[in-house]
Design an enzyme around this catalytic site. Structure first.
Site, PDB file in Angstrom:
ATOM      1  N   VAL A  14      29.373  36.039  79.928  1.00  0.00           N
ATOM      2  CA  VAL A  14      29.065  37.430  79.831  1.00  0.00           C
ATOM      3  C   VAL A  14      30.306  38.326  80.054  1.00  0.00           C
ATOM      4  CG1 VAL A  14      27.255  39.094  80.700  1.00  0.00           C
ATOM      5  CG2 VAL A  14      26.426  36.902  80.430  1.00  0.00           C
ATOM      6  N   ALA A  43      36.495  39.920  89.959  1.00  0.00           N
ATOM      7  CA  ALA A  43      36.193  38.494  90.893  1.00  0.00           C
ATOM      8  C   ALA A  43      36.020  37.330  90.209  1.00  0.00           C
ATOM      9  CB  ALA A  43      35.199  38.644  92.070  1.00  0.00           C
ATOM     10  N   ARG A  45      35.912  32.671  90.212  1.00  0.00           N
ATOM     11  CA  ARG A  45      36.289  31.449  91.221  1.00  0.00           C
ATOM     12  C   ARG A  45      37.777  31.083  91.020  1.00  0.00           C
ATOM     13  NH1 ARG A  45      32.098  27.643  88.520  1.00  0.00           N
ATOM     14  NH2 ARG A  45      33.535  27.979  86.768  1.00  0.00           N
ATOM     15  N   LYS A 107      18.620  38.165  85.819  1.00  0.00           N
ATOM     16  CA  LYS A 107      17.025  38.223  85.705  1.00  0.00           C
ATOM     17  C   LYS A 107      16.380  37.669  86.712  1.00  0.00           C
ATOM     18  CE  LYS A 107      18.793  35.024  83.001  1.00  0.00           C
ATOM     19  NZ  LYS A 107      19.575  34.642  81.847  1.00  0.00           N
ATOM     20  N   GLU A 131      20.028  45.809  81.359  1.00  0.00           N
ATOM     21  CA  GLU A 131      19.571  45.812  79.880  1.00  0.00           C
ATOM     22  C   GLU A 131      19.920  44.022  79.387  1.00  0.00           C
ATOM     23  OE1 GLU A 131      17.766  45.886  76.845  1.00  0.00           O
ATOM     24  OE2 GLU A 131      18.372  48.245  77.182  1.00  0.00           O
ATOM     25  N   GLY A 136      19.107  39.249  76.148  1.00  0.00           N
ATOM     26  CA  GLY A 136      20.582  39.426  75.610  1.00  0.00           C
ATOM     27  C   GLY A 136      20.894  40.898  74.952  1.00  0.00           C
ATOM     28  N   ASP A 203      13.096  30.846  83.244  1.00  0.00           N
ATOM     29  CA  ASP A 203      13.951  31.932  82.619  1.00  0.00           C
ATOM     30  C   ASP A 203      13.218  32.964  82.285  1.00  0.00           C
ATOM     31  OD1 ASP A 203      16.743  32.922  82.011  1.00  0.00           O
ATOM     32  OD2 ASP A 203      15.674  32.644  80.126  1.00  0.00           O
ATOM     33  N   LYS A 207      12.252  37.217  82.976  1.00  0.00           N
ATOM     34  CA  LYS A 207      12.374  38.137  81.823  1.00  0.00           C
ATOM     35  C   LYS A 207      11.017  39.055  81.692  1.00  0.00           C
ATOM     36  CE  LYS A 207      16.191  35.646  79.614  1.00  0.00           C
ATOM     37  NZ  LYS A 207      16.757  34.752  78.612  1.00  0.00           N
ATOM     38  N   GLY A 304      24.654  34.583  74.899  1.00  0.00           N
ATOM     39  CA  GLY A 304      26.080  34.293  74.264  1.00  0.00           C
ATOM     40  C   GLY A 304      26.745  35.734  74.638  1.00  0.00           C
TER      41      GLY A 304
HETATM   42  N1  HSE Z   1      19.555  30.741  79.093  1.00  0.00           N
HETATM   43  C1  HSE Z   1      19.089  31.766  78.405  1.00  0.00           C
HETATM   44  C2  HSE Z   1      18.326  31.667  77.071  1.00  0.00           C
HETATM   45  C3  HSE Z   1      20.229  32.822  78.506  1.00  0.00           C
HETATM   46  O1  HSE Z   1      18.705  30.436  76.698  1.00  0.00           O
HETATM   47  O2  HSE Z   1      17.789  32.327  76.416  1.00  0.00           O
HETATM   48  C4  HSE Z   1      20.014  34.302  78.316  1.00  0.00           C
HETATM   49  O3  HSE Z   1      19.325  34.766  79.313  1.00  0.00           O
END
Ligand code: HSE
Length: 439
Positions: A14, A43, A45, A107, A131, A136, A203, A207, A304
């Site tokens: 991202v 920043a 790693r 999220k 957003e 995405g 996930d 959202k 993406g």
């Molecule tokens: N892992 C998430 C997906 C990425 O597959 O939609 C976006 O939040």
């Protein structure tokens, strides 16, 4: 005007996408924002330092300690693009304490800690943009928070996890295995660091929690969300659903009902003629039903580098435009003024109403179906359609599939327990919820 200064926490998928777009469209973005948007530091790693220096051409300061970005006087907006709860939470709270605006694609952080984060931001008079945290590149937060403010939102239903949609699409169209489709999604950078978040619906529930809060003006209630993933779905059920004219999608559904708020993620049969049933591959789509506008559909890439970077930059532009505004003039984080939030509770899933797909394995002899239909009838559950397959040669058992009309989930739970106790039924009954998603 002097440029607004952005510090990135993370320069991975991202962060990298955000950087690329800011470089490519710098002038166009500045024409919209009214000022240039400059990334001054990031920043990363320690193991990614070299790659990050190559990507940014040595033009920004790179740190391995994210706190150095957060506390940097050369930063007006912190973009948290690293994910996870810790140390993201501490970094975001510190950025707020420093009086910096925050953009986040995180999220999980908002679904779990959003109530505290928004409170801290309000107290300090800073903006939180998120957003990129939902679907995405689709501007669904903007649509819910600003575009649809005239409406009483009735429900939202979305395909909001690209990885699971990619897996379901490949299982249906290419007969691919679950594992192979998942590893492809991971290779393409769509999957979460922990892919169980994708395939078990977590996930999507993060959202959905965020969208429900904005749609209904309620606090984040992730802990009350019902979450069921796709890992137990079989190719057989996908096939049977097609025979009835349905597709199976992992849907996030939130609905306002007189009995409370529904907040649930699960595989769902939807009529194949709905546009959303034809959203395939890694794409996302969100249906929103408002009382005035009717049903609206938002479609696009849900993950993406550049699609998510596009959403990050939309927030950076909004913040740049509003940077000199009084905090009271900021758009409220969850659309509703903070003292106008309601505390409507999310209902347990047993209290929802839905239609159901039921598949059972029955002994092929007279009276078996009568026993099953008697159980359903006694619980007031009406059957909409039924399919029984001729048993393969030598087999004693047949697959029986029933679609029911709408009923209370706890009635279906009772029916399933009674059907599974019948001697003539082998093994568990498969249950998949159905939604018509009609206007
Ligand atoms: N892992 C998430 C997906 C990425 O597959 O939609 C976006 O939040």
């Amino acid at each position: 005007m002097t440029p607004i200064r952005v510090g990135l926490l993370g320069l991975g998928v991202v962060g990298g996408g955000t950087w690329t777009i800011l470089e490519r469209n710098r002038e166009e973005i500045a024409r919209r924002a009214g000022r240039e948007i400059h990334v001054t530091c990031a920043a990363v790693r320690p193991q990614d330092l070299e790659k990050a220096a190559a990507k940014t051409g040595g033009r920004i300061t790179l740190y391995t300690d994210p706190m150095q970005v957060v506390q940097n006087p050369e930063v007006d907006i912190v973009a948290e693009l690293m994910g996870g709860i810790h140390p993201a939470l501490e970094l975001v709270l510190e950025a707020i304490a420093q009086g910096k605006h925050v953009v986040t694609a995180n999220k999980a952080l908002l679904a779990l800690q959003g109530n505290d984060i928004f409170k801290a931001a309000r107290t300090r008079g800073v903006m939180i943009g998120f957003e990129a945290a939902v679907a995405g590149g689709i501007p669904i937060i903007k649509a819910l928070r600003e575009g649809l403010t005239a409406n009483r939102i009735e429900w939202i239903a979305g395909i909001i996890n690209g990885t699971s949609n990619f897996i379901l699409t490949n299982m249906r169209d290419r007969g691919e295995s679950f594992a192979s489709a998942l590893s492809q999604a991971q290779a393409l950078g769509y999957a979460e660091a922990d892919p169980t978040f994708d395939i078990e619906g977590i996930d999507a529930a993060h959202k959905l929690t965020i969208m429900a809060a904005i749609a209904f003006g309620i606090p984040m209630q992730f802990e009350r969300a019902y979450t069921e993933g796709i890992s137990r779905l079989t190719a057989q059920d996908i096939q049977y659903a097609q025979e009835f004219g349905y597709r199976i999608k992992l849907l996030g559904i939130t609905r306002r009902t007189p009995r409370g708020i529904e907040l649930r993620v699960h595989p769902t049969l939807i009529p194949e003629k709905r546009l959303i049933a034809n959203v395939d591959g890694v794409m996302n789509a969100v249906l929103v039903k408002g009382d005035a506008v009717g049903t609206t559909l938002y479609y696009g890439a849900g993950a993406g580098a550049e699609p998510t970077g596009s959403a990050v930059i939309a927030d950076l532009v909004d913040m740049t435009r509003m940077a000199s505004a009084e905090p009271g003039h900021h758009v409220p984080h969850l659309s509703f003024q903070h003292d106008q939030m309601h505390d409507d509770q999310v209902m347990p899933v047993s209290e929802i109403e839905s239609s159901y797909y039921l598949r059972m394995s029955a002994v092929d002899r007279p009276g078996v179906l009568a026993e099953v239909t008697r159980i359903l009838a006694d619980l007031g559950i009406s059957i909409e359609a039924m399919l029984q397959r001729e048993p393969p040669a030598g087999e004693q058992r047949v697959d029986v599939i029933m679609l029911t009309h709408s009923t209370l989930e706890r009635h279906i739970d009772q029916a399933i327990a009674q059907i599974e106790a019948l001697q003539s039924i082998a093994g568990p009954v498969t249950r998949i919820r159905m939604e018509s998603l009609s206007a």
